[in-house]
Design an enzyme around this catalytic site. Structure first.
Site, PDB file in Angstrom:
ATOM      1  N   HIS A 161     -35.938  21.576  27.349  1.00  0.00           N
ATOM      2  CA  HIS A 161     -36.694  22.674  26.741  1.00  0.00           C
ATOM      3  C   HIS A 161     -36.166  22.972  25.342  1.00  0.00           C
ATOM      4  CE1 HIS A 161     -37.644  24.063  31.055  1.00  0.00           C
ATOM      5  NE2 HIS A 161     -38.809  23.818  30.490  1.00  0.00           N
ATOM      6  N   CYS A 248     -32.768  30.869  30.963  1.00  0.00           N
ATOM      7  CA  CYS A 248     -33.764  30.573  32.011  1.00  0.00           C
ATOM      8  C   CYS A 248     -33.756  31.609  33.122  1.00  0.00           C
ATOM      9  CB  CYS A 248     -33.482  29.231  32.677  1.00  0.00           C
ATOM     10  SG  CYS A 248     -32.888  27.960  31.597  1.00  0.00           S
TER      11      CYS A 248
HETATM   12  C1  CIR Z   1     -36.519  22.546  35.946  1.00  0.00           C
HETATM   13  O1  CIR Z   1     -36.331  21.336  35.800  1.00  0.00           O
HETATM   14  O2  CIR Z   1     -37.604  23.062  35.725  1.00  0.00           O
HETATM   15  C2  CIR Z   1     -35.358  23.414  36.421  1.00  0.00           C
HETATM   16  N1  CIR Z   1     -34.521  22.649  37.273  1.00  0.00           N
HETATM   17  C3  CIR Z   1     -34.580  23.941  35.234  1.00  0.00           C
HETATM   18  C4  CIR Z   1     -35.353  24.868  34.384  1.00  0.00           C
HETATM   19  C5  CIR Z   1     -34.558  25.389  33.251  1.00  0.00           C
HETATM   20  N2  CIR Z   1     -35.291  26.316  32.499  1.00  0.00           N
HETATM   21  C6  CIR Z   1     -35.164  26.492  31.185  1.00  0.00           C
HETATM   22  O3  CIR Z   1     -34.449  25.737  30.524  1.00  0.00           O
HETATM   23  N3  CIR Z   1     -35.882  27.455  30.621  1.00  0.00           N
END
Ligand code: CIR
Length: 253
Positions: A161, A248
């Site tokens: 991201h 997140c």
């Molecule tokens: C994913 O792959 O969607 C989750 N395991 C991690 C999400 C992390 N979110 C973020 O960086 N905003």
């Protein structure tokens, strides 16, 4: 300045969350402890925190940031780029409705994870990633413009991201690592450079002159302190195992 936050308790099934980190499975009990310290830090800063209950159907749902972009004028429910995470939006949509905000939606074929969005005043930088496509960015831009705000896109190369690699710390200060150090679109910022061996700490979170920084990255912590911020270190090792970082874990608004 923010006055509120929303978080979602990790579910036991988080151990089956999406990951590329190669750091092993998270320890659930430790994750719960780390999450409660995170919530306490938000409260200590003075935010009123809404806590959503855990949902075993969605292993990644504690990463609530991806499901909604909060702006001062509206909340935008996203359409997460991973089909495994699509329906996480239902619980957030309901919770946001309770707050009485204007609500907008990103819809198919647009996809967007709000981890790809960085707010800089009225302008929003949008990372084009494996999760956020051009149509998602286009829809977001239309919504923002309707409310008098704007956006621009940045192509991502290596990170999950946008905010995996950059964090805006207000006052024109941008914490940045890796591919973002040389991006043309970011050169007007005062860049605080995160060393290669501390890249994970590029995801830090400004909240009302405090900065949440992941524990274990002393060079980045000192650099942020030297820039005049009050640093709060938080251990998020179990969320890192799922490619997640500090930002997140909450919506801030
Ligand atoms: C994913 O792959 O969607 C989750 N395991 C991690 C999400 C992390 N979110 C973020 O960086 N905003």
């Amino acid at each position: 300045m923010f006055s509120k936050a929303m978080v979602k308790i990790p579910c036991k099934n988080m151990v089956n969350g999406i990951t590329t980190a190669g750091l092993g499975k998270p320890n659930y009990d430790l994750a719960i402890k780390q999450h409660s310290h995170y919530v306490q830090a938000l409260k200590d800063i003075g935010l009123e925190v809404t806590v959503l209950k855990a949902d075993e159907n969605y292993p990644d749902s504690t990463f609530i940031e991806d499901t909604c972009l909060m702006t001062p004028k509206c909340a935008i429910i996203t359409n997460p780029g991973s089909h495994l995470r699509r329906n996480e939006i239902c619980a957030v949509d309901e919770a946001v409705k309770d707050l009485g905000l204007n609500i907008e939606y990103i819809k198919d074929p647009g996809t967007l994870d709000a981890g790809d969005i960085m707010m800089v005043g009225d302008h929003y930088f949008v990372g084009l990633s494996e999760r956020t496509n051009i149509e998602g960015a286009r829809q977001l831009n239309t919504i923002l413009e309707n409310y008098g705000m704007s956006s621009s896109t940045i192509e991502l190369e290596n990170v999950l991201h946008l905010k995996t690699g950059i964090s805006y710390l207000e006052n024109n200060n941008l914490l940045a690592a890796g591919e973002f150090l040389t991006k043309q679109e970011l050169q007007t910022f005062n860049i605080l450079k995160v060393d290669v061996d501390e890249g994970y700490a590029a995801n830090s979170v400004w909240i009302n002159d405090h900065v949440l920084v992941p524990a274990g990255f002393p060079k980045t912590k000192n650099m942020i302190e030297d820039a005049g911020y009050k640093v709060i270190e938080l251990d998020v090792s179990e969320f890192r195992k799922l490619d997640g970082g500090l930002s997140c874990l909450s919506l801030r608004f």
